[in-house]
Structure formats: C-alpha cells, structure tokens
Motif scaffolding. Structure first.
Motif, mmCIF file in Angstrom:
data_model
loop_
_atom_site.group_PDB
_atom_site.id
_atom_site.type_symbol
_atom_site.label_atom_id
_atom_site.label_comp_id
_atom_site.label_asym_id
_atom_site.label_seq_id
_atom_site.Cartn_x
_atom_site.Cartn_y
_atom_site.Cartn_z
ATOM 1 N N LYS A 99 -90.106 -4.174 1.919
ATOM 2 C CA LYS A 99 -89.838 -5.606 1.967
ATOM 3 C C LYS A 99 -91.087 -6.390 1.544
ATOM 4 N N LEU B 141 -84.801 -2.372 -10.287
ATOM 5 C CA LEU B 141 -85.651 -2.397 -9.101
ATOM 6 C C LEU B 141 -87.076 -2.665 -9.576
ATOM 7 N N PRO C 76 -79.504 -9.533 -1.553
ATOM 8 C CA PRO C 76 -80.198 -8.267 -1.395
ATOM 9 C C PRO C 76 -80.558 -7.944 0.050
ATOM 10 N N SER C 77 -80.764 -6.670 0.301
ATOM 11 C CA SER C 77 -81.331 -6.213 1.564
ATOM 12 C C SER C 77 -82.323 -5.112 1.241
ATOM 13 N N TYR C 78 -83.350 -4.971 2.096
ATOM 14 C CA TYR C 78 -84.418 -4.030 1.810
ATOM 15 C C TYR C 78 -84.794 -3.217 3.049
ATOM 16 N N ALA D 125 -83.153 -0.303 -1.205
ATOM 17 C CA ALA D 125 -82.669 -1.672 -1.395
ATOM 18 C C ALA D 125 -81.208 -1.634 -1.790
ATOM 19 N N ASN E 21 -77.670 1.510 3.800
ATOM 20 C CA ASN E 21 -78.721 2.497 3.551
ATOM 21 C C ASN E 21 -78.273 3.931 3.842
#
Length: 126
Positions: free
Chosen positions: A66, A82, A59-61, A51, A109
């Motif tokens: 997710k 987290l 945010p991004s996962y 993440a 990532n």
C-alpha cells in the motif's frame, strides 16, 4: 479460450520502479465486467494477493504494498497494469495476473476466487 499474458518483469535496484502488464483475450464478456488481481509468489513462500481492481475500477491493496504499488486497467486495450514504485528486495517474486467475474470483494486476495490465470513474469529487486 481465455488467455492472460504478463509482461514487463525484470531486474531493478532497490528503490526503483517497474510496471508489469497483463494482456487479456478471449473473455466472454467485456473486461469491465471482471474483477482482476495481481498475485505474487516468492521462492519457498505461498502465493499472495498483491492488489485487485473491481468492476467499478476501485482498487484494494495488500498492506505490504500500500502506497507503493498502483493497479489500473485499460478496458479498451484489454490490459491490466501494476505500477510498482519504491521497490524492495522483499518484492522479488513471480508476479501473476488473475481474473474472475465472480470474485467477492472481501475475498479478493484468495487464489480460489479467480478462475483465469497468467503464466507469470519475474520481478527481481536487488
């Protein structure tokens, strides 16, 4: 110098929850000016991005987490979090926090986008 110190790891049964934290210190700029991420590495596997949270808080996962994990930060406390829910045995890994002022969103990532790293905290799901 910059330090990232993770805490909160441990052992939990499948389906349970855990929250890991990362205390950040020594930054030249305020925490709000950095992208932060959580990575994990299981035995025998490569480190993978879990993440990220952008400077604007968005945010991004990874697809694998997710809907189960949530990243957040408290700029006033210089702490990254987290929250991990509905944990699975596949989530077992060493979890690392990472930071960078220059990480690009569409490469969030990738390890090389981050220049600050913590030592990791172990999460075991059985």
């Amino acid at each position: 110098h910059v330090q990232l110190v993770e805490s909160g790891g441990g052992s939990v049964q499948a389906g349970g929850s855990l929250r890991v934290s990362c205390l950040v210190s020594g930054l030249t700029y305020t925490m709000s000016e950095y992208r932060f991420g959580w990575f994990r590495q299981a035995p025998g596997k490569e480190r993978e991005g879990v993440a990220t949270i952008d400077t604007d808080g968005s945010p991004s996962y990874a697809d694998s987490v997710k809907g189960r994990f949530a990243i957040s930060k408290d700029n006033a406390k210089n702490t990254l979090y987290l929250q991990m829910d509905s944990l699975k045995p596949d989530d077992t890994a060493m979890y690392y926090c990472a930071g960078s002022r220059f990480a690009i969103h569409n490469r969030w990532n990738l390890e090389y986008e981050y220049n600050y790293w913590g030592q990791g905290t172990q999460v075991t799901v059985s």
